[in-house]
Design a protein around this motif. Sequence first.
Motif, PDB file in Angstrom:
ATOM      1  N   LEU A  34      34.629  49.789  30.726  1.00  0.00           N
ATOM      2  CA  LEU A  34      34.137  48.623  31.460  1.00  0.00           C
ATOM      3  C   LEU A  34      35.253  47.960  32.259  1.00  0.00           C
ATOM      4  O   LEU A  34      35.046  47.499  33.384  1.00  0.00           O
ATOM      5  N   GLN A  35      36.474  47.901  31.679  1.00  0.00           N
ATOM      6  CA  GLN A  35      37.613  47.308  32.385  1.00  0.00           C
ATOM      7  C   GLN A  35      37.959  48.128  33.621  1.00  0.00           C
ATOM      8  O   GLN A  35      38.278  47.574  34.683  1.00  0.00           O
ATOM      9  N   ALA A  36      37.884  49.463  33.494  1.00  0.00           N
ATOM     10  CA  ALA A  36      38.154  50.332  34.649  1.00  0.00           C
ATOM     11  C   ALA A  36      37.118  50.094  35.743  1.00  0.00           C
ATOM     12  O   ALA A  36      37.455  50.021  36.932  1.00  0.00           O
ATOM     13  N   ASP A  37      35.839  49.954  35.336  1.00  0.00           N
ATOM     14  CA  ASP A  37      34.792  49.664  36.322  1.00  0.00           C
ATOM     15  C   ASP A  37      35.030  48.317  36.995  1.00  0.00           C
ATOM     16  O   ASP A  37      34.826  48.163  38.211  1.00  0.00           O
ATOM     17  N   LEU A  38      35.462  47.322  36.194  1.00  0.00           N
ATOM     18  CA  LEU A  38      35.744  45.991  36.749  1.00  0.00           C
ATOM     19  C   LEU A  38      36.884  46.049  37.755  1.00  0.00           C
ATOM     20  O   LEU A  38      36.821  45.439  38.828  1.00  0.00           O
ATOM     21  N   ASP A  39      37.958  46.794  37.418  1.00  0.00           N
ATOM     22  CA  ASP A  39      39.082  46.940  38.347  1.00  0.00           C
ATOM     23  C   ASP A  39      38.644  47.610  39.641  1.00  0.00           C
ATOM     24  O   ASP A  39      39.069  47.218  40.739  1.00  0.00           O
ATOM     25  N   ALA A  40      37.783  48.631  39.509  1.00  0.00           N
ATOM     26  CA  ALA A  40      37.288  49.323  40.706  1.00  0.00           C
ATOM     27  C   ALA A  40      36.458  48.374  41.564  1.00  0.00           C
ATOM     28  O   ALA A  40      36.582  48.362  42.797  1.00  0.00           O
ATOM     29  N   CYS A  41      35.642  47.536  40.924  1.00  0.00           N
ATOM     30  CA  CYS A  41      34.839  46.558  41.670  1.00  0.00           C
ATOM     31  C   CYS A  41      35.739  45.547  42.364  1.00  0.00           C
ATOM     32  O   CYS A  41      35.478  45.134  43.498  1.00  0.00           O
ATOM     33  N   THR A  42      36.824  45.135  41.672  1.00  0.00           N
ATOM     34  CA  THR A  42      37.752  44.167  42.263  1.00  0.00           C
ATOM     35  C   THR A  42      38.409  44.744  43.507  1.00  0.00           C
ATOM     36  O   THR A  42      38.526  44.081  44.541  1.00  0.00           O
ATOM     37  N   ARG A  43      38.852  46.017  43.415  1.00  0.00           N
ATOM     38  CA  ARG A  43      39.467  46.664  44.578  1.00  0.00           C
ATOM     39  C   ARG A  43      38.463  46.809  45.715  1.00  0.00           C
ATOM     40  O   ARG A  43      38.806  46.612  46.886  1.00  0.00           O
ATOM     41  N   THR A  82      35.906  44.907  46.272  1.00  0.00           N
ATOM     42  CA  THR A  82      35.677  43.570  46.836  1.00  0.00           C
ATOM     43  C   THR A  82      36.789  43.195  47.806  1.00  0.00           C
ATOM     44  O   THR A  82      36.545  42.653  48.888  1.00  0.00           O
ATOM     45  N   ALA A  83      38.055  43.471  47.401  1.00  0.00           N
ATOM     46  CA  ALA A  83      39.191  43.163  48.275  1.00  0.00           C
ATOM     47  C   ALA A  83      39.101  43.943  49.579  1.00  0.00           C
ATOM     48  O   ALA A  83      39.380  43.415  50.665  1.00  0.00           O
ATOM     49  N   SER A  84      38.680  45.219  49.488  1.00  0.00           N
ATOM     50  CA  SER A  84      38.538  46.039  50.692  1.00  0.00           C
ATOM     51  C   SER A  84      37.444  45.489  51.604  1.00  0.00           C
ATOM     52  O   SER A  84      37.622  45.403  52.819  1.00  0.00           O
ATOM     53  N   LEU A  85      36.332  45.066  51.007  1.00  0.00           N
ATOM     54  CA  LEU A  85      35.242  44.505  51.807  1.00  0.00           C
ATOM     55  C   LEU A  85      35.655  43.190  52.459  1.00  0.00           C
ATOM     56  O   LEU A  85      35.300  42.913  53.611  1.00  0.00           O
ATOM     57  N   GLU A  86      36.430  42.378  51.733  1.00  0.00           N
ATOM     58  CA  GLU A  86      36.902  41.113  52.313  1.00  0.00           C
ATOM     59  C   GLU A  86      37.824  41.380  53.495  1.00  0.00           C
ATOM     60  O   GLU A  86      37.781  40.673  54.511  1.00  0.00           O
ATOM     61  N   ALA A  87      38.697  42.410  53.357  1.00  0.00           N
ATOM     62  CA  ALA A  87      39.586  42.761  54.462  1.00  0.00           C
ATOM     63  C   ALA A  87      38.782  43.235  55.673  1.00  0.00           C
ATOM     64  O   ALA A  87      39.076  42.869  56.817  1.00  0.00           O
ATOM     65  N   ASP A  88      37.742  44.059  55.418  1.00  0.00           N
ATOM     66  CA  ASP A  88      36.891  44.528  56.523  1.00  0.00           C
ATOM     67  C   ASP A  88      36.166  43.350  57.178  1.00  0.00           C
ATOM     68  O   ASP A  88      36.005  43.310  58.414  1.00  0.00           O
ATOM     69  N   LEU A  89      35.723  42.402  56.362  1.00  0.00           N
ATOM     70  CA  LEU A  89      35.029  41.240  56.905  1.00  0.00           C
ATOM     71  C   LEU A  89      35.954  40.410  57.780  1.00  0.00           C
ATOM     72  O   LEU A  89      35.569  39.969  58.874  1.00  0.00           O
ATOM     73  N   ALA A  90      37.212  40.218  57.303  1.00  0.00           N
ATOM     74  CA  ALA A  90      38.178  39.455  58.095  1.00  0.00           C
ATOM     75  C   ALA A  90      38.458  40.143  59.425  1.00  0.00           C
ATOM     76  O   ALA A  90      38.554  39.495  60.472  1.00  0.00           O
ATOM     77  N   SER A  91      38.572  41.496  59.382  1.00  0.00           N
ATOM     78  CA  SER A  91      38.818  42.242  60.609  1.00  0.00           C
ATOM     79  C   SER A  91      37.632  42.116  61.569  1.00  0.00           C
ATOM     80  O   SER A  91      37.809  41.932  62.771  1.00  0.00           O
ATOM     81  N   SER A  92      36.408  42.174  61.013  1.00  0.00           N
ATOM     82  CA  SER A  92      35.211  42.051  61.863  1.00  0.00           C
ATOM     83  C   SER A  92      35.133  40.669  62.496  1.00  0.00           C
ATOM     84  O   SER A  92      34.794  40.530  63.672  1.00  0.00           O
TER      85      SER A  92
END
Length: 232
Positions: free
Chosen positions: A59-68, A70-80
């Motif tokens: 579950l912790q590994a899944d949470l870390d993957a979700c966090t990464r 999310t960060a990638s999506l936020e970066a894409d949103l900022a770029s857009s």
Amino acid sequence: MDFSNIACWIWPLIAGVICGILGYYLRKWTSKENEQQITVDTHDYKADLEDCKRKTASLQADLDACTRKTASLEADLASSESQLNLAKKAPLAATSTASIASSFAAGAATSETVIQNTNTSVPSPSIGIIGVPFDAAAAKGVYGKKRIKEDDLTIVEGIGPKISELFHNHDIKTWAALASTSVEKCQEVLNSGGKRFEIHRPGTWPMQAEMAALGKWAELKKWQDEHDYGKA
């Protein structure tokens, strides 16, 4: 001796001893059985605990993957959002094309005047632009407390230390060199730095660099106060 009286108390005594012995072995057997049961239960508990630990790690590994993610999506949103802001500014840039063109023409005319009337002008290592000796006092008089260093490319609006380093890596190290660089070449330099530099718009950088190379500090400062085309 009355044996009948002896029999009255000897048999209960024998029976008590036998019951005591049987009770001892019964308790010992029961205790051993309980100990075995406790051992089995403990083993089961440990197995359950290990299973819970494995599930927690998963579950912790899944949470870390979700966090990464999310960060990638936020970066894409900022770029857009940045690209959207640039798109909104596009009409303003289009209406100012004539102003930019006239600035280029004025710079070219001033450059010719400097070449004809200034004996102290020095040729730049790059072709096309001839700069004048750098006057730190004149630059400081226009920019105030901001200390201007000779051939510091960050004086150009839109160029920061990282972008300046990219141009240095492409042997574009002076205002005159940048002034003689085409906009297409400037974009290639930006592209070499990766995606985070591609959003910048270098369309006016050569023009600004030419003003700096010619010592036209007042004109450059005025233009920068009125425009933000160099910024991403």
